[in-house]
Enzyme design. Structure first.
Site, short mmCIF file in Angstrom:
data_model
loop_
_atom_site.label_atom_id
_atom_site.label_comp_id
_atom_site.label_asym_id
_atom_site.label_seq_id
_atom_site.Cartn_x
_atom_site.Cartn_y
_atom_site.Cartn_z
N LYS A 1 -9.75 2.08 -1.56
CA LYS A 1 -9.88 1.60 -0.19
C LYS A 1 -11.21 2.00 0.45
O LYS A 1 -11.58 3.17 0.47
CB LYS A 1 -8.70 2.12 0.63
N CYS B 1 -4.93 -3.17 3.50
CA CYS B 1 -4.53 -2.91 4.87
C CYS B 1 -5.68 -3.03 5.88
O CYS B 1 -6.11 -4.13 6.20
CB CYS B 1 -3.86 -1.54 4.94
N GLU C 1 0.85 -1.19 0.00
CA GLU C 1 0.00 0.00 0.00
C GLU C 1 0.89 1.24 0.00
O GLU C 1 1.97 1.25 0.59
CB GLU C 1 -0.86 -0.02 1.27
#
Length: 278
Positions: A113, A150, A43
């Site tokens: 995300k 994440c 990321e």
């Protein structure tokens, strides 16, 4: 279906996107030389500002900017798919935390995300705009590869939605922040998402002074097949086996045995769980 050869890379991203592009390109070349079908990179691989995170607003690039186009050009003429994290500008002045899947000079798909890291005293949402897009699954060498980023790994519903979309492997780029028990959280969450959905998880953790690294490749029965040490830059290698995937889903048919579906409709904070007296 042939085995999927997977490389997972980790490195410490710097503030210089050009230097990070070179590192990503070098890892990609190494992955191609090793006949990887899929390379997963961390990321925020484009740029990281540990001490002044607001600077990511100025560093963000569009998808046709030099970071993505430079890495896309590096992939031209090769069969290897690379999934890498970067930040795009958002209309409100913040940025969008984006995964880009590239192959043979082209953007295959993007995932933006969904869950922002507003936890453990940090507020990713101060500078990053949360996506409301659906999770993404791409085709890669005959396999279905899902994408999450994440903090997403703490939310089992997104992992199950990817399973519903046919994912057999999930790419998980991350920049997992150091802290008490945080490496344990990472290992538990990555393992749980693989085991409860009986798919492979290729988890790329950025290393460096802020993040733990600890990249992993976990199989559908929750066994870690490969791992990188916390501060070790480089690649780990493993393979996703169609035979092992089928056997795991026959032995542990949790996807067939479940009684409930995941409702993919988004919620707002006001409609989520609350506490207090009645």
């Amino acid at each position: 279906m042939k085995n999927l050869r997977v490389a997972v890379g980790q490195f410490a991203s710097s503030e210089d996107w050009a230097a990070n592009l070179k590192t990503c390109g070098d890892l990609f070349d190494e992955a191609v030389a090793g006949n990887a079908d899929l390379l997963v990179l961390p990321e925020g691989a484009m740029a990281l500002f540990v001490d002044d995170p607001v600077r990511i607003r100025q560093a963000a690039q569009p998808l046709d900017g030099p970071f993505v186009t430079g890495l896309a050009e590096r992939t031209r003429g090769t069969p290897t798919t690379v999934i890498v994290g970067m930040h795009q500008p958002a209309e409100d002045g913040r940025v969008i935390n984006t995964l880009v899947a590239l192959r043979d000079g082209q953007i295959i798909d993007i995932y933006r995300k969904l869950h922002l890291y507003d936890a453990f005293g940090r507020r990713e949402s101060d500078n990053v705009l949360a996506s409301s897009d659906n999770p993404v699954v791409i085709d890669c060498a005959g396999w279905k590869v899902g994408m999450m980023t994440c903090y997403d790994v703490r939310f089992p519903e997104i992992a199950r939605i990817l399973a519903d979309q046919g994912a057999q492997v999930v790419a998980l780029p991350a920049a997992w922040v150091r802290g008490p028990a945080k490496e344990w959280h990472w290992e538990v969450m990555v393992t749980a998402r693989a085991l409860e959905n009986t798919y492979y998880v290729a988890a790329s953790g950025e290393c460096g002074r802020r993040n733990i690294g600890a990249s992993m490749f976990v199989d559908p029965l929750g066994i870690t097949r490969a791992r990188l040490g916390g501060d070790t830059p480089g690649l780990l290698w493993s393979e996703a086996s169609a035979e092992d995937l089928d056997l795991a889903r026959q032995t542990l048919p949790v996807l067939a045995n479940r009684r409930f579906k995941v409702d993919p409709r988004p919620i707002t904070p006001s409609t989520g769980p609350t506490t207090g007296s009645r």
